[in-house]
Design a protein around this motif. Structure first.
Motif, PDB file in Angstrom:
ATOM      1  N   ALA A 174      66.803  38.243  27.267  1.00 24.66           N
ATOM      2  CA  ALA A 174      68.151  37.716  27.463  1.00 24.66           C
ATOM      3  C   ALA A 174      68.961  37.808  26.177  1.00 24.66           C
ATOM      4  N   ALA A 175      68.300  37.612  25.035  1.00 24.15           N
ATOM      5  CA  ALA A 175      68.995  37.717  23.748  1.00 24.15           C
ATOM      6  C   ALA A 175      69.459  39.145  23.495  1.00 24.15           C
ATOM      7  N   GLN A 176      68.678  40.122  23.941  1.00 25.89           N
ATOM      8  CA  GLN A 176      69.096  41.522  23.797  1.00 25.89           C
ATOM      9  C   GLN A 176      70.359  41.789  24.607  1.00 25.89           C
ATOM     10  N   GLU A 177      70.409  41.255  25.817  1.00 22.54           N
ATOM     11  CA  GLU A 177      71.601  41.435  26.653  1.00 22.54           C
ATOM     12  C   GLU A 177      72.805  40.725  26.035  1.00 22.54           C
ATOM     13  N   TRP A 178      72.559  39.533  25.496  1.00 28.45           N
ATOM     14  CA  TRP A 178      73.620  38.760  24.848  1.00 28.45           C
ATOM     15  C   TRP A 178      74.143  39.500  23.623  1.00 28.45           C
ATOM     16  N   GLY A 179      73.238  40.017  22.815  1.00 33.49           N
ATOM     17  CA  GLY A 179      73.651  40.770  21.640  1.00 33.49           C
ATOM     18  C   GLY A 179      74.421  42.025  22.017  1.00 33.49           C
ATOM     19  N   ALA A 180      73.976  42.707  23.070  1.00 31.92           N
ATOM     20  CA  ALA A 180      74.659  43.922  23.498  1.00 31.92           C
ATOM     21  C   ALA A 180      76.078  43.626  23.971  1.00 31.92           C
ATOM     22  N   LEU A 181      76.258  42.485  24.647  1.00 30.17           N
ATOM     23  CA  LEU A 181      77.598  42.114  25.105  1.00 30.17           C
ATOM     24  C   LEU A 181      78.520  41.846  23.916  1.00 30.17           C
ATOM     25  N   GLY A 182      78.033  41.090  22.940  1.00 26.51           N
ATOM     26  CA  GLY A 182      78.840  40.827  21.751  1.00 26.51           C
ATOM     27  C   GLY A 182      79.179  42.097  20.997  1.00 26.51           C
ATOM     28  N   HIS A 183      78.193  42.990  20.861  1.00 30.34           N
ATOM     29  CA  HIS A 183      78.439  44.270  20.197  1.00 30.34           C
ATOM     30  C   HIS A 183      79.494  45.076  20.935  1.00 30.34           C
ATOM     31  N   ALA A 184      79.433  45.074  22.260  1.00 26.85           N
ATOM     32  CA  ALA A 184      80.389  45.855  23.044  1.00 26.85           C
ATOM     33  C   ALA A 184      81.819  45.389  22.793  1.00 26.85           C
ATOM     34  N   VAL A 185      82.014  44.074  22.703  1.00 26.25           N
ATOM     35  CA  VAL A 185      83.366  43.553  22.465  1.00 26.25           C
ATOM     36  C   VAL A 185      83.810  43.866  21.037  1.00 26.25           C
ATOM     37  N   ALA A 186      82.923  43.636  20.062  1.00 22.46           N
ATOM     38  CA  ALA A 186      83.270  43.960  18.672  1.00 22.46           C
ATOM     39  C   ALA A 186      83.572  45.442  18.525  1.00 22.46           C
ATOM     40  N   ASP A 187      82.758  46.284  19.166  1.00 20.75           N
ATOM     41  CA  ASP A 187      82.993  47.724  19.093  1.00 20.75           C
ATOM     42  C   ASP A 187      84.324  48.101  19.731  1.00 20.75           C
ATOM     43  N   SER A 188      84.700  47.399  20.803  1.00 19.02           N
ATOM     44  CA  SER A 188      85.977  47.719  21.454  1.00 19.02           C
ATOM     45  C   SER A 188      87.153  47.431  20.529  1.00 19.02           C
ATOM     46  N   LEU A 189      87.012  46.411  19.676  1.00 19.52           N
ATOM     47  CA  LEU A 189      88.051  46.127  18.690  1.00 19.52           C
ATOM     48  C   LEU A 189      88.051  47.188  17.588  1.00 19.52           C
ATOM     49  N   ALA A 190      86.852  47.555  17.138  1.00 19.94           N
ATOM     50  CA  ALA A 190      86.744  48.542  16.063  1.00 19.94           C
ATOM     51  C   ALA A 190      87.231  49.913  16.518  1.00 19.94           C
ATOM     52  N   GLU A 191      87.032  50.231  17.796  1.00 19.00           N
ATOM     53  CA  GLU A 191      87.355  51.564  18.302  1.00 19.00           C
ATOM     54  C   GLU A 191      88.682  51.612  19.056  1.00 19.00           C
ATOM     55  N   PHE A 192      89.386  50.490  19.096  1.00 11.35           N
ATOM     56  CA  PHE A 192      90.686  50.443  19.769  1.00 11.35           C
ATOM     57  C   PHE A 192      91.593  51.528  19.197  1.00 11.35           C
ATOM     58  N   PRO A 193      92.292  52.300  20.039  1.00  9.86           N
ATOM     59  CA  PRO A 193      93.099  53.414  19.525  1.00  9.86           C
ATOM     60  C   PRO A 193      94.192  52.990  18.561  1.00  9.86           C
ATOM     61  N   GLY A 194      94.737  51.784  18.756  1.00 10.86           N
ATOM     62  CA  GLY A 194      95.730  51.269  17.825  1.00 10.86           C
ATOM     63  C   GLY A 194      95.072  50.461  16.723  1.00 10.86           C
ATOM     64  N   VAL A 195      95.869  49.713  16.005  1.00 14.55           N
ATOM     65  CA  VAL A 195      95.381  48.897  14.894  1.00 14.55           C
ATOM     66  C   VAL A 195      95.148  47.472  15.387  1.00 14.55           C
ATOM     67  N   THR A 196      93.987  46.918  15.071  1.00 11.47           N
ATOM     68  CA  THR A 196      93.672  45.541  15.444  1.00 11.47           C
ATOM     69  C   THR A 196      93.802  44.642  14.221  1.00 11.47           C
TER      70      THR A 196
END
Length: 257
Positions: free
Chosen positions: A77-99
């Motif tokens: 469950a912690a792996q799934e939780w970590g993956a979810l957090g990473h996905a959101v952080a990555d979406s901010l880092a990879e957002f086409p505009g500036v965050t």
């Protein structure tokens, strides 16, 4: 978007994503993370060029991940939780505009990780920032072990992570964790002002600059330099390049698309 946990407001090319759990100091649980990810996607679909990320209320940006949820997790469950957090952080880092993280109040653990996933950070004078996971018997799980050293340097990052150090706003600015500090009551206005300034720049050039900087972190310096050469040349012949250079030669303000 429809969520009581996260709101997204779009005004022209500028968006504001607000985590709205002030009664829990905006701590991140599964539902809030999923709503954040949806909001980032919707901001991208809306053509937002500058996205401000902040927290509701006066006490916290994002106080961290929801410890009540985490305390009984097993490894899977912690792996799934970590993956979810990473996905959101990555979406901010990879957002086409500036965050842009507008850090008001506490930004601990996962809150700090969401802030450092953004391109730029502004802090209010009362902000306190830190990766405090060590005192919970864990390590940062949403990107800080990789992003933080690149941002503040190896020694400072190790001290923050090993000791769970909490930095006040001025110290965070001194070490390069945030770019500027403003009075509490000026944070929202300054974040919007910066977002509008960034959004006024040529979008394709901004996106290419962001990708080039990211490439430098992901590859060797020589590979990063080769990428920059190609990216630089690719901008020539674009409408924004033609307009930007014509405006300079003609001594006028450019009118980017």
């Amino acid at each position: 978007m429809e969520s009581e946990l996260v709101s997204l407001e779009v005004d022209g090319n500028v968006g504001t994503l607000t985590v709205d759990r002030p009664e829990a100091l905006n701590a991140l649980n599964v539902e809030t993370l999923e709503a954040m990810g949806q909001a980032v996607t919707e901001a991208q679909d809306a053509g937002v060029r500058a996205l401000v990320v902040t927290g509701a209320g006066e006490d916290a940006f994002i106080a961290g991940a929801d410890i009540k949820y985490m305390k009984d997790l097993g490894t899977e469950a912690a792996q799934e939780w970590g993956a979810l957090g990473h996905a959101v952080a990555d979406s901010l880092a990879e957002f086409p505009g500036v965050t842009i993280a507008a850090v008001n109040g506490f930004a601990f653990g996962g809150g700090c990780e969401m802030a450092i996933a953004c391109d730029l950070r502004i802090a209010s004078e009362s902000a306190v920032i830190g990766n405090t996971e060590i005192d919970l018997g864990i390590i940062p799980g949403w990107g800080a072990t990789q992003r933080l050293p690149r941002l503040v340097g190896d020694e400072t990052a190790r001290r923050m992570i090993y000791l769970g150090q909490r930095l006040d706003a001025e110290r965070a600015r001194e070490v390069g964790l945030v770019g500027e500090v403003v009075p509490d009551d000026e944070l929202d206005a300054r974040a919007t002002e910066l977002a509008e300034e960034v959004a006024s720049k040529p979008a394709f050039a901004l996106q290419t600059a962001k990708q080039s900087i990211a490439q430098g972190y992901e590859a060797s310096q020589n590979a990063g330099l080769d990428y920059e050469k190609r990216a630089f040349a690719s901008l020539f012949g674009t409408p924004d390049q033609r307009e930007g250079m014509a405006a300079f030669v003609e001594d006028r303000e450019p009118e980017f698309e």
